[in-house]
Design a protein around this motif. Structure first.
Motif, PDB file in Angstrom:
ATOM      1  N   ALA A  60       0.361  -5.437  -3.432  1.00 21.28           N
ATOM      2  CA  ALA A  60      -0.533  -6.142  -3.259  1.00 21.28           C
ATOM      3  C   ALA A  60      -1.761  -5.834  -2.645  1.00 21.28           C
ATOM      4  O   ALA A  60      -3.072  -5.795  -2.992  1.00 21.28           O
ATOM      5  N   MET A  61      -1.647  -5.419  -1.557  1.00 22.29           N
ATOM      6  CA  MET A  61      -2.495  -4.930  -0.445  1.00 22.29           C
ATOM      7  C   MET A  61      -3.171  -3.439  -0.882  1.00 22.29           C
ATOM      8  O   MET A  61      -4.440  -3.482  -1.085  1.00 22.29           O
ATOM      9  N   ILE A  62      -2.402  -2.611  -1.403  1.00 19.70           N
ATOM     10  CA  ILE A  62      -2.805  -1.286  -2.038  1.00 19.70           C
ATOM     11  C   ILE A  62      -3.485  -1.420  -3.139  1.00 19.70           C
ATOM     12  O   ILE A  62      -4.785  -1.109  -3.299  1.00 19.70           O
ATOM     13  N   LYS A  63      -3.186  -2.708  -3.939  1.00 16.66           N
ATOM     14  CA  LYS A  63      -3.834  -2.881  -5.347  1.00 16.66           C
ATOM     15  C   LYS A  63      -5.125  -3.344  -5.131  1.00 16.66           C
ATOM     16  O   LYS A  63      -6.203  -3.134  -5.830  1.00 16.66           O
ATOM     17  N   GLN A  64      -5.527  -4.048  -3.864  1.00 18.80           N
ATOM     18  CA  GLN A  64      -6.821  -4.745  -3.631  1.00 18.80           C
ATOM     19  C   GLN A  64      -7.460  -3.689  -2.713  1.00 18.80           C
ATOM     20  O   GLN A  64      -8.786  -3.938  -2.289  1.00 18.80           O
ATOM     21  N   GLY A  65      -6.912  -2.335  -2.706  1.00 25.03           N
ATOM     22  CA  GLY A  65      -7.877  -1.596  -2.080  1.00 25.03           C
ATOM     23  C   GLY A  65      -7.615  -1.128  -0.413  1.00 25.03           C
ATOM     24  O   GLY A  65      -8.204  -0.526   0.186  1.00 25.03           O
ATOM     25  N   LEU A  66      -6.589  -1.878   0.243  1.00 27.49           N
ATOM     26  CA  LEU A  66      -6.322  -1.789   1.500  1.00 27.49           C
ATOM     27  C   LEU A  66      -5.555  -0.551   1.830  1.00 27.49           C
ATOM     28  O   LEU A  66      -5.092  -0.021   0.962  1.00 27.49           O
ATOM     29  N   VAL A  67      -5.754   0.161   2.934  1.00 26.69           N
ATOM     30  CA  VAL A  67      -4.995   1.243   3.369  1.00 26.69           C
ATOM     31  C   VAL A  67      -4.200   1.080   4.462  1.00 26.69           C
ATOM     32  O   VAL A  67      -4.212   0.186   5.344  1.00 26.69           O
ATOM     33  N   ASP A  68      -3.245   1.844   4.571  1.00 29.13           N
ATOM     34  CA  ASP A  68      -2.120   1.813   5.671  1.00 29.13           C
ATOM     35  C   ASP A  68      -2.824   2.539   6.693  1.00 29.13           C
ATOM     36  O   ASP A  68      -3.156   3.806   6.892  1.00 29.13           O
ATOM     37  N   ILE A  69      -3.048   1.963   8.049  1.00 34.19           N
ATOM     38  CA  ILE A  69      -3.866   2.611   9.033  1.00 34.19           C
ATOM     39  C   ILE A  69      -3.264   3.762   9.560  1.00 34.19           C
ATOM     40  O   ILE A  69      -3.998   4.644   9.984  1.00 34.19           O
ATOM     41  N   GLN A  70      -1.974   3.879   9.523  1.00 34.97           N
ATOM     42  CA  GLN A  70      -1.236   5.195  10.047  1.00 34.97           C
ATOM     43  C   GLN A  70      -1.575   6.536   9.161  1.00 34.97           C
ATOM     44  O   GLN A  70      -1.329   7.541   9.678  1.00 34.97           O
ATOM     45  N   LYS A  71      -2.046   6.229   7.996  1.00 36.95           N
ATOM     46  CA  LYS A  71      -2.333   7.328   7.172  1.00 36.95           C
ATOM     47  C   LYS A  71      -3.934   7.627   7.346  1.00 36.95           C
ATOM     48  O   LYS A  71      -4.215   8.760   7.060  1.00 36.95           O
ATOM     49  N   VAL A  72      -4.536   6.960   7.847  1.00 36.85           N
ATOM     50  CA  VAL A  72      -5.987   7.047   8.354  1.00 36.85           C
ATOM     51  C   VAL A  72      -5.775   7.834   9.785  1.00 36.85           C
ATOM     52  O   VAL A  72      -6.597   8.933   9.947  1.00 36.85           O
ATOM     53  N   ASP A  73      -5.066   7.464  10.657  1.00 33.94           N
ATOM     54  CA  ASP A  73      -4.898   7.916  12.009  1.00 33.94           C
ATOM     55  C   ASP A  73      -3.366   7.761  12.442  1.00 33.94           C
ATOM     56  O   ASP A  73      -3.173   6.837  12.856  1.00 33.94           O
ATOM     57  N   PRO A  74      -2.806   8.748  12.326  1.00 31.33           N
ATOM     58  CA  PRO A  74      -1.401   9.031  12.496  1.00 31.33           C
ATOM     59  C   PRO A  74      -0.981   8.778  13.925  1.00 31.33           C
ATOM     60  O   PRO A  74       0.199   8.278  14.330  1.00 31.33           O
ATOM     61  N   THR A  75      -1.881   8.761  14.874  1.00 32.81           N
ATOM     62  CA  THR A  75      -1.717   8.537  16.196  1.00 32.81           C
ATOM     63  C   THR A  75      -1.651   7.179  16.777  1.00 32.81           C
ATOM     64  O   THR A  75      -1.099   6.861  17.696  1.00 32.81           O
TER      65      THR A  75
END
Length: 223
Positions: free
Chosen positions: A26-41
């Motif tokens: 549901a979150m991905i469908k609404q456009g939210l992103v996994d923060i660890q994919k933006v910054d794995p650190t």
């Protein structure tokens, strides 16, 4: 052979999709992103996916990843970069990010003995929605590379004046907070402000990427 490989490929990704929790979908469908994919650190330990929280039970079930709106995740990555530039041995450790409204009700109902105006200091009214429900707020601390949190004077979700940024000067003078604890809070607050976040009055760990009014204008609540 090519058909077999293609079928295996489709099966793998269908299984990945099935394994993904419904709330994450549901979150991905609404456009939210996994923060660890933006910054794995950035480190993540969702406290409401454990029993180590003020409710004393797992509120999030199978949600263990931290999601935010893309603009908020980018701000968090900017804060992370600032922190590591000035403190190379430290990392951001996220305790909570986007929160489904169903979980907001569980948190709200866990404080029935507090007057409503007092309860709203710590848990936003689910009928109005928390900034967490829009994916625009984050709860976090600063930790060592191996995930050991710095001493901030209270634990996460401490309900009381010791957690109030607005009272830190008085608490320091009264000996209820140490200078080291205050310095650790300032490390976190400085990094988050550099990333574009705003702190709040009652919780040293909570930061907003934008106001609830603006979030309501741009985004939908995650249900």
């Amino acid at each position: 052979m090519k058909r077999l490989l293609f079928a295996t490929f489709l099966l793998f990704y269908s299984l990945v999709g099935l394994a993904q929790p419904n709330v994450e979908k549901a979150m991905i469908k609404q456009g939210l992103v996994d923060i660890q994919k933006v910054d794995p650190t950035i480190l993540v330990e969702l406290k409401y996916s454990t029993t180590d929280n003020f409710v004393g039970k797992d509120v999030y079930d199978d949600l263990t990843r931290a999601y935010m709106q893309p603009m908020a995740a980018e701000k968090l990555a900017k804060a992370s970069k600032y922190l590591q530039t000035h403190h190379p041995d430290l990392r951001l450790l996220v305790y909570d990010a986007a929160r489904p409204r169903s979980a907001q009700w569980k948190l709200w109902n866990a404080l029935p003995d507090l007057p409503e105006n007092e309860r709203q200091k710590y848990v936003a009214d689910p009928r109005k929605g928390s900034i967490h429900n829009y994916g625009c707020a984050v709860d976090l601390t600063v930790a060592t590379k191996d995930g050991k949190p710095l001493d901030m004077g209270t634990k996460y979700d401490f309900f009381g004046e010791l957690a109030y940024p607005s009272r830190e000067k008085e608490l320091l003078e009264a000996g209820k907070l140490t200078q080291k604890q205050l310095d650790n809070r300032l490390i976190l607050r400085t990094a988050m402000r550099e990333g574009g976040f705003s702190p709040i009055e009652f919780e040293w760990w909570h930061f907003n990427a934008l106001s609830r009014e603006k979030a309501k204008m741009v985004f939908r609540i995650v249900d």
